[in-house]
Design a protein around this motif. Structure first.
Motif, mmCIF file in Angstrom:
data_model
loop_
_atom_site.group_PDB
_atom_site.id
_atom_site.type_symbol
_atom_site.label_atom_id
_atom_site.label_comp_id
_atom_site.label_asym_id
_atom_site.label_seq_id
_atom_site.Cartn_x
_atom_site.Cartn_y
_atom_site.Cartn_z
ATOM 1 N N HIS A 235 0.817 -1.220 0.000
ATOM 2 C CA HIS A 235 0.000 0.000 0.000
ATOM 3 C C HIS A 235 0.849 1.268 0.000
ATOM 4 N N GLU A 236 2.096 1.168 0.406
ATOM 5 C CA GLU A 236 2.993 2.336 0.409
ATOM 6 C C GLU A 236 3.651 2.566 -0.952
ATOM 7 N N LEU A 237 3.648 1.561 -1.816
ATOM 8 C CA LEU A 237 4.372 1.670 -3.089
ATOM 9 C C LEU A 237 3.915 2.821 -3.984
ATOM 10 N N PRO A 238 2.620 3.157 -4.061
ATOM 11 C CA PRO A 238 2.252 4.290 -4.921
ATOM 12 C C PRO A 238 2.949 5.596 -4.536
ATOM 13 N N ASP A 239 3.244 5.782 -3.255
ATOM 14 C CA ASP A 239 3.933 6.994 -2.822
ATOM 15 C C ASP A 239 5.452 6.883 -2.966
ATOM 16 N N ILE A 240 5.957 5.680 -3.132
ATOM 17 C CA ILE A 240 7.403 5.460 -3.200
ATOM 18 C C ILE A 240 7.890 5.419 -4.648
ATOM 19 N N LEU A 241 7.153 4.714 -5.501
ATOM 20 C CA LEU A 241 7.580 4.541 -6.887
ATOM 21 C C LEU A 241 7.276 5.779 -7.719
ATOM 22 N N SER A 242 8.145 6.077 -8.659
ATOM 23 C CA SER A 242 7.880 7.128 -9.636
ATOM 24 C C SER A 242 6.767 6.656 -10.561
ATOM 25 N N GLU A 243 6.102 7.605 -11.191
ATOM 26 C CA GLU A 243 4.960 7.294 -12.056
ATOM 27 C C GLU A 243 5.308 6.272 -13.147
ATOM 28 N N ASP A 244 6.504 6.389 -13.746
ATOM 29 C CA ASP A 244 6.878 5.506 -14.853
ATOM 30 C C ASP A 244 7.880 4.421 -14.448
ATOM 31 N N GLU A 245 8.067 4.228 -13.156
ATOM 32 C CA GLU A 245 9.004 3.217 -12.667
ATOM 33 C C GLU A 245 8.350 1.835 -12.726
ATOM 34 N N ARG A 246 9.078 0.869 -13.262
ATOM 35 C CA ARG A 246 8.543 -0.484 -13.402
ATOM 36 C C ARG A 246 9.146 -1.418 -12.354
ATOM 37 N N ILE A 247 8.295 -2.275 -11.821
ATOM 38 C CA ILE A 247 8.770 -3.299 -10.888
ATOM 39 C C ILE A 247 9.299 -4.469 -11.705
ATOM 40 N N VAL A 248 10.494 -4.895 -11.364
ATOM 41 C CA VAL A 248 11.092 -6.042 -12.025
ATOM 42 C C VAL A 248 10.852 -7.301 -11.199
ATOM 43 N N TYR A 249 11.028 -7.185 -9.897
ATOM 44 C CA TYR A 249 10.760 -8.316 -9.021
ATOM 45 C C TYR A 249 10.580 -7.810 -7.602
ATOM 46 N N LEU A 250 9.866 -8.565 -6.813
ATOM 47 C CA LEU A 250 9.591 -8.201 -5.422
ATOM 48 C C LEU A 250 9.646 -9.467 -4.585
ATOM 49 N N VAL A 251 10.303 -9.362 -3.446
ATOM 50 C CA VAL A 251 10.305 -10.474 -2.489
ATOM 51 C C VAL A 251 9.913 -9.926 -1.128
ATOM 52 N N GLU A 252 9.409 -10.806 -0.304
ATOM 53 C CA GLU A 252 9.118 -10.424 1.066
ATOM 54 C C GLU A 252 9.894 -11.338 1.994
ATOM 55 N N GLY A 253 10.203 -10.807 3.137
ATOM 56 C CA GLY A 253 10.963 -11.568 4.126
ATOM 57 C C GLY A 253 10.985 -10.803 5.425
ATOM 58 N N ARG A 254 12.053 -11.028 6.191
ATOM 59 C CA ARG A 254 12.208 -10.353 7.473
ATOM 60 C C ARG A 254 13.533 -9.627 7.499
ATOM 61 N N ASN A 255 13.512 -8.441 8.061
ATOM 62 C CA ASN A 255 14.750 -7.729 8.310
ATOM 63 C C ASN A 255 15.482 -8.508 9.404
ATOM 64 N N LYS A 256 16.718 -8.942 9.144
ATOM 65 C CA LYS A 256 17.455 -9.746 10.131
ATOM 66 C C LYS A 256 17.690 -9.003 11.441
ATOM 67 N N VAL A 257 17.782 -7.693 11.377
ATOM 68 C CA VAL A 257 18.067 -6.911 12.584
ATOM 69 C C VAL A 257 16.810 -6.682 13.403
ATOM 70 N N THR A 258 15.768 -6.140 12.781
ATOM 71 C CA THR A 258 14.559 -5.762 13.528
ATOM 72 C C THR A 258 13.551 -6.895 13.648
ATOM 73 N N LYS A 259 13.689 -7.908 12.810
ATOM 74 C CA LYS A 259 12.755 -9.035 12.726
ATOM 75 C C LYS A 259 11.376 -8.618 12.193
ATOM 76 N N HIS A 260 11.270 -7.397 11.622
ATOM 77 C CA HIS A 260 10.022 -6.938 11.011
ATOM 78 C C HIS A 260 9.842 -7.583 9.648
ATOM 79 N N HIS A 261 8.599 -7.798 9.271
ATOM 80 C CA HIS A 261 8.274 -8.265 7.929
ATOM 81 C C HIS A 261 8.487 -7.100 6.977
ATOM 82 N N ILE A 262 9.179 -7.330 5.854
ATOM 83 C CA ILE A 262 9.495 -6.258 4.910
ATOM 84 C C ILE A 262 9.282 -6.755 3.477
ATOM 85 N N ILE A 263 9.318 -5.825 2.525
ATOM 86 C CA ILE A 263 9.415 -6.201 1.128
ATOM 87 C C ILE A 263 10.677 -5.573 0.555
#
Length: 177
Positions: free
Chosen positions: A30-58
């Protein structure tokens, strides 16, 4: 373009790429529309955990950069992005069911674990592909100009691949086009 339609566009892009994020990635997506430029293309996306904070991230690879997105209810949004020319290496390590990704950026290492084995491998391959190609890789390749072709003929003649007669014949063909 409204945020809703940009979010729908991003979801369609992920669907076309065969990426099906889990419900745990919903906040970050849901945050990606504010992060990505209008013409920026996603090539690949993975999700996991930040090893330091243990938060779920993409972790998002686009046609311009790598983006780390961590949206936590209590901690707000943490977003970091890195251009491909700042990445010195990327590697993954597999375990029984999952993998981890380490991205070396300057004197920093971004460590993500809990990534699907196949996704980690594919993500790293995509990033390496971008790292190995010069800027402009995504632009449509143009046909070589006559000047480019003449320079190539000159190099072939200088290296002994073409005789003087062959060189002059090919040169006439190019100039008569």
């Amino acid at each position: 373009m409204s945020e809703k339609s940009r979010l729908d566009e991003i979801r369609e892009e992920l669907d076309r790429l065969g990426i099906n994020p889990t419900i745990f990635a919903r906040k970050e997506i849901h945050e990606l529309p504010d992060i990505l430029s209008e013409d920026e293309r996603i090539v690949y996306l993975v999700e996991g955990r930040n090893k330091v904070t243990k938060h779920h991230i993409i972790l998002v690879a686009t046609d311009r950069r790598i983006i780390f997105v961590d949206k936590e209810f209590l901690y707000g949004l943490k977003m970091e992005d890195f251009s491909y020319n700042k990445v010195s290496s990327i590697q993954y390590e597999t375990a029984l069911m999952l993998a981890s990704i380490d991205i070396h950026i300057a004197d920093n290492i971004l460590e993500i674990d809990g990534v699907g084995k196949y996704d980690a491998e594919l993500f790293c391959e995509k990033v390496r592909d971008f790292m190995s190609h010069p800027e402009g890789y995504f632009e449509k390749k143009s046909e070589p100009t006559i000047l480019d072709q003449l320079e190539q003929l000159g190099r072939l003649k200088d290296n002994g691949v073409l005789s003087e007669e062959e060189f002059l014949s090919q040169k006439r063909k190019l100039l008569d086009q």
